[in-house]
Design a protein around this motif. Structure first.
Motif, short mmCIF file in Angstrom:
data_model
loop_
_atom_site.label_atom_id
_atom_site.label_comp_id
_atom_site.label_asym_id
_atom_site.label_seq_id
_atom_site.Cartn_x
_atom_site.Cartn_y
_atom_site.Cartn_z
N ARG A 1 0.98 -1.14 0.02
CA ARG A 1 0.10 -0.13 0.01
C ARG A 1 0.82 1.41 0.03
N SER A 2 2.20 1.24 0.64
CA SER A 2 2.92 2.30 0.83
C SER A 2 3.20 2.54 -0.75
N ARG A 3 3.26 1.80 -1.58
CA ARG A 3 3.83 1.76 -2.87
C ARG A 3 2.77 2.03 -4.01
N ALA A 4 1.60 2.12 -3.75
CA ALA A 4 0.44 2.09 -4.57
C ALA A 4 0.37 3.25 -5.45
N GLY A 5 -0.25 3.28 -6.58
CA GLY A 5 -0.23 4.30 -7.38
C GLY A 5 -1.51 5.30 -7.43
N GLU A 6 -1.50 6.08 -8.21
CA GLU A 6 -2.72 7.29 -7.82
C GLU A 6 -4.14 6.55 -7.93
N GLU A 7 -4.06 5.21 -8.35
CA GLU A 7 -5.68 4.78 -8.39
C GLU A 7 -5.79 4.04 -6.87
N GLY A 8 -4.78 4.33 -6.04
CA GLY A 8 -4.68 3.60 -4.62
C GLY A 8 -4.62 2.21 -4.80
N LEU A 9 -4.09 1.64 -5.81
CA LEU A 9 -3.88 -0.02 -6.17
C LEU A 9 -2.26 -0.17 -6.21
N TYR A 10 -1.87 -1.15 -6.01
CA TYR A 10 -0.55 -1.60 -6.27
C TYR A 10 -0.73 -2.63 -7.69
N ARG A 11 -0.22 -1.92 -8.80
CA ARG A 11 -0.69 -2.60 -10.12
C ARG A 11 0.67 -3.48 -10.48
N HIS A 12 0.75 -4.80 -10.57
CA HIS A 12 1.75 -5.45 -11.42
C HIS A 12 1.74 -5.01 -12.90
N ASP A 13 2.99 -4.85 -13.46
CA ASP A 13 3.18 -4.65 -14.81
C ASP A 13 3.00 -6.10 -15.32
N LEU A 14 3.58 -7.11 -14.50
CA LEU A 14 3.43 -8.43 -15.06
C LEU A 14 3.35 -9.10 -13.62
N LEU A 15 2.44 -10.22 -13.91
CA LEU A 15 2.11 -11.14 -12.63
C LEU A 15 2.41 -12.56 -13.09
N LEU A 16 3.47 -13.13 -12.52
CA LEU A 16 3.80 -14.80 -12.89
C LEU A 16 3.11 -15.35 -12.11
N LEU A 17 2.22 -16.41 -12.37
CA LEU A 17 1.43 -17.18 -11.44
C LEU A 17 1.73 -18.79 -11.95
N GLY A 18 1.58 -19.65 -11.04
CA GLY A 18 1.55 -21.00 -11.53
C GLY A 18 0.00 -21.45 -11.11
N MET A 19 -0.09 -22.96 -11.54
CA MET A 19 -1.28 -23.48 -11.27
C MET A 19 -0.92 -24.84 -10.87
#
Ligand code: 6PG
Length: 230
Positions: free
Chosen positions: A122-140
């Motif tokens: 949250r301390s790094r959130a952008g103007e929309e009040g969100l932390y938006r990953h540019d790329l979020l790697l996920l497994g399944m």
């Protein structure tokens, strides 16, 4: 949302190209590239290859910021630690400033570690009040989990907090995990899946009718890609 589904015959090359392309675009647009890292076995070779990327030492690592999708409740040097896997495969080999690696403190009490991580994001959130990953790697997993959002666990119902300590009965332990609100804030979520042994789960996911946790990753204002190794 219709995801891009890529059946790759060169998983490593395609994953690396996607990471570098997204990094270059994010850094030129916003001066920072925020990438969420997944644990497990699939991404390790990708992290190792990223560390060896030609000219990686000129890479603009000071503009990269890493987060973790989840972490086991163990110390950072534990064999089970996702951080340890990433450190060995990547962090020990590149000049990324330590403060740019946002580590989940698996050694702390789970609730405390989750709250601490949420404060950090949250301390790094952008103007929309969100932390938006540019790329979020996920497994399944073959049970359709992603990060540590396992079927029939409490974290699946979280709609406000970005990070929780999720009790996972199948392992009889807590895991620290990002939740759907923050996963779905990503600009681009990418599942990296070694299809072998997960064909049935993938078929259900792509049917559009699955209730698996991974099927609920649907970035609100972002892209969704499934990169599948043959
Ligand atoms: C973890 C991961 C987990 C992983 C899947 C797939 O901490 O283990 O976050 O969600 O991505 O279990 O793991 P494999 O890549 O080993 O199949």
């Amino acid at each position: 949302m219709t995801p891009d589904i890529i059946h790759s015959n060169n998983f490593l090359r395609d994953a690396l190209a996607l990471i570098r392309r997204t990094a270059n675009a994010a850094i030129s647009e916003r001066g920072v590239f925020r990438m969420g890292l997944s644990g497990g076995s699939t991404p390790r070779p990708i992290y190792e290859a990223l560390a060896q990327w030609p000219g990686h030492d000129e890479a603009d690592w000071e503009h990269w910021e890493f987060t973790f999708g989840d972490e086991r409740c163990v110390p950072p040097n534990d064999q089970q630690s996702n951080y340890r896997m990433v450190r060995e495969a990547l962090l020990d080999h590149v000049a990324i400033p330590p403060e740019n690696v946002l580590r989940m403190r698996g050694e702390d009490a789970p609730e405390e570690a989750a709250a601490d991580y949420e404060r950090m994001l949250r301390s790094r959130a952008g103007e929309e009040g969100l932390y938006r990953h540019d790329l979020l790697l996920l497994g399944m997993g073959d049970d359709g989990h992603t990060a540590s959002l396992f079927p029939d666990t409490d974290a699946l119902t979280e709609t406000k907090r970005w990070v929780v300590a999720n009790f996972v009965p199948k392992f009889n332990t807590h895991r620290i995990t990002l939740t759907f609100p923050i996963l779905n804030a990503a600009r681009h979520a990418v599942f990296l899946v070694n299809s072998r042994g997960k064909e049935n789960t993938l078929e259900q996911v792509f049917s559009g009718k699955s209730l698996f946790p991974c099927s609920r990753v649907q970035p609100k204002q972002g892209k969704l890609t499934w990169l599948l190794s043959a």
